[in-house]
Design a protein around this motif. Structure first.
Motif, PDB file in Angstrom:
ATOM      1  N   ASP A 315       0.881  -1.170   0.000  1.00 42.56           N
ATOM      2  CA  ASP A 315       0.000   0.000   0.000  1.00 42.56           C
ATOM      3  C   ASP A 315       0.916   1.217   0.000  1.00 42.56           C
ATOM      4  N   LEU A 316       1.041   1.805  -1.159  1.00 38.50           N
ATOM      5  CA  LEU A 316       2.054   2.851  -1.369  1.00 38.50           C
ATOM      6  C   LEU A 316       1.868   4.040  -0.441  1.00 38.50           C
ATOM      7  N   VAL A 317       0.623   4.365  -0.075  1.00 38.95           N
ATOM      8  CA  VAL A 317       0.392   5.530   0.779  1.00 38.95           C
ATOM      9  C   VAL A 317       0.725   5.236   2.236  1.00 38.95           C
ATOM     10  N   LEU A 318       1.134   4.001   2.553  1.00 40.76           N
ATOM     11  CA  LEU A 318       1.578   3.643   3.897  1.00 40.76           C
ATOM     12  C   LEU A 318       3.082   3.414   3.949  1.00 40.76           C
ATOM     13  N   SER A 319       3.777   3.786   2.878  1.00 44.00           N
ATOM     14  CA  SER A 319       5.231   3.637   2.801  1.00 44.00           C
ATOM     15  C   SER A 319       5.938   4.637   3.715  1.00 44.00           C
ATOM     16  N   LYS A 320       7.250   4.563   3.746  1.00 40.72           N
ATOM     17  CA  LYS A 320       8.046   5.526   4.497  1.00 40.72           C
ATOM     18  C   LYS A 320       7.786   6.942   3.961  1.00 40.72           C
ATOM     19  N   PRO A 321       8.030   7.968   4.770  1.00 39.85           N
ATOM     20  CA  PRO A 321       7.657   9.339   4.385  1.00 39.85           C
ATOM     21  C   PRO A 321       8.139   9.760   3.002  1.00 39.85           C
ATOM     22  N   ALA A 322       9.395   9.489   2.655  1.00 39.74           N
ATOM     23  CA  ALA A 322       9.905   9.931   1.355  1.00 39.74           C
ATOM     24  C   ALA A 322       9.170   9.249   0.211  1.00 39.74           C
ATOM     25  N   ALA A 323       8.881   7.972   0.387  1.00 39.02           N
ATOM     26  CA  ALA A 323       8.200   7.223  -0.677  1.00 39.02           C
ATOM     27  C   ALA A 323       6.774   7.723  -0.859  1.00 39.02           C
ATOM     28  N   ARG A 324       6.053   7.903   0.227  1.00 41.17           N
ATOM     29  CA  ARG A 324       4.659   8.333   0.051  1.00 41.17           C
ATOM     30  C   ARG A 324       4.579   9.798  -0.385  1.00 41.17           C
ATOM     31  N   ALA A 325       5.566  10.599  -0.028  1.00 43.56           N
ATOM     32  CA  ALA A 325       5.599  11.969  -0.547  1.00 43.56           C
ATOM     33  C   ALA A 325       5.716  11.957  -2.063  1.00 43.56           C
TER      34      ALA A 325
END
Length: 342
Positions: A315-325
């Motif tokens: 679930d991409l929107v639950l990734s680490k901050p840089a990834a979901r940004a």
């Protein structure tokens, strides 16, 4: 006579409310707290009895908003991603999410979680949700699906391609193929699918790995809190009919779809293997093969934009901050480039 006339009108109105409950149901404060409301939509009974779906909304504080996103969750899932909703509402989109029948808020005590015999069963849930979203003044709607929700929304858009009720489709790691070995995919899955045509309720284990849940939950290695009574730590068994429904949906996708609206296809830069949690589970998709997502996602329609998310989780929107940004930056870039942002 007047007394009886009033009684007749009252009975008539009660009957109408019962038969069209999704029209008369009121929003109530949602479990997610301030800024979120939900309503239960009573659907026609199916082969297992009563059926409901749930619409959750969070409205934008921007003035005169007429654009909305409708989000559809994945397998063993429900809507809980408050940060995603607020990102859209802060950007002048009204945000809606649906908990599909037999999932999350919509799972009734007597039901088998996730039970389905054909993925088109969910189309009624989406039709009803989209009708309400438009009744609330949203003239442009973007559909967004994660994992199994990405498969369902793709098939929904294909089925409605001649009168598509949405202006765009965002896919977050869509479930477009089984993540299994060649023998399983070519031999075992078709056999179980055929079995499911006759023996629908045969239970099929999904294993007992909790690695993905551990990569998400704050109490383990992630950043998030959610109700593990609605999104289970380990996947529950599914039925052979569920396997059949997914297999038939995949077969349709593999032949190529013709979705006419713009599609944003997003997936992680890598897949991660293993039933036991490792640090690598925080940097890749531990559920699906990202190569399959790319391969079949490109065939969904003529207007597909791909975006690979470095070290994204399933679930991409639950990734680490840089990834979901980077996920949100690409979503809004894509919306602007397709004339879908305010």
């Amino acid at each position: 006579m007047i007394k009886y006339a009033k009684l007749f009108v009252a009975v008539l109105l009660c009957g109408l409310a019962a038969t069209t409950s999704f029209t008369f149901a009121q929003y109530q404060p949602d479990r997610l707290g301030e800024g979120f409301e939900s309503k239960t939509l009573v659907m026609p009974d199916d082969y297992s009895g009563r059926v409901v779906t749930t619409l959750v909304r969070s409205l934008s504080p921007c003035p005169d908003v007429h654009r909305a996103v409708l989000y559809v969750h994945g397998y063993n899932d429900y809507f809980f991603q408050k940060e995603m909703a607020r990102t859209f509402t802060d950007s002048c989109f009204n945000f809606y999410a649906v908990d599909l029948r037999k999932y999350g808020r919509s799972l009734l005590p007597e039901q088998t979680p996730f039970e389905v015999r054909d993925l088109s069963e969910y189309f009624a849930d989406l039709d009803t949700a989209l009708t309400l979203v438009r009744q609330e003044g949203n003239t442009e709607v973007v559909l967004m699906g994660h994992s199994t929700g990405g498969l369902i929304t793709s098939l929904y858009c294909e089925a409605h391609r001649d009168s598509l009720p949405v202006q765009g489709l965002i896919l977050n790691s869509p479930f477009l193929d089984m993540n299994m070995s060649g023998f399983y995919e070519k031999v075992l899955v078709p056999l179980v699918s055929a079995w499911g045509g006759c023996f629908k309720n045969t239970k099929i284990s999904q294993g007992n790995s909790t690695a993905y849940a551990e990569s998400l939950l704050k109490q383990y290695h992630g950043e998030w809190d959610y109700d593990t009574n609605l999104k289970f730590m380990a996947s529950r068994p599914v039925t052979a009919a569920w396997v059949r429904a997914i297999h038939r949906g995949h077969n349709q996708v593999h032949k190529g779809l013709h979705i006419p609206c713009p599609i944003l296809l997003m997936y992680s830069s890598q897949s991660v293997q293993g039933d036991e949690w490792t640090p690598q589970h925080q940097s890749g998709d531990a559920v699906l093969d990202v190569k399959d997502i790319a391969r079949y996602g490109r065939t969904l329609g003529p207007h597909v934009t791909e975006f690979e998310v470095k070290e994204g989780l399933h679930d991409l929107v639950l990734s680490k901050p840089a990834a979901r940004a980077s996920v949100y930056a690409e979503i809004f870039r894509w919306l602007r480039s397709n004339g879908l942002e305010r």
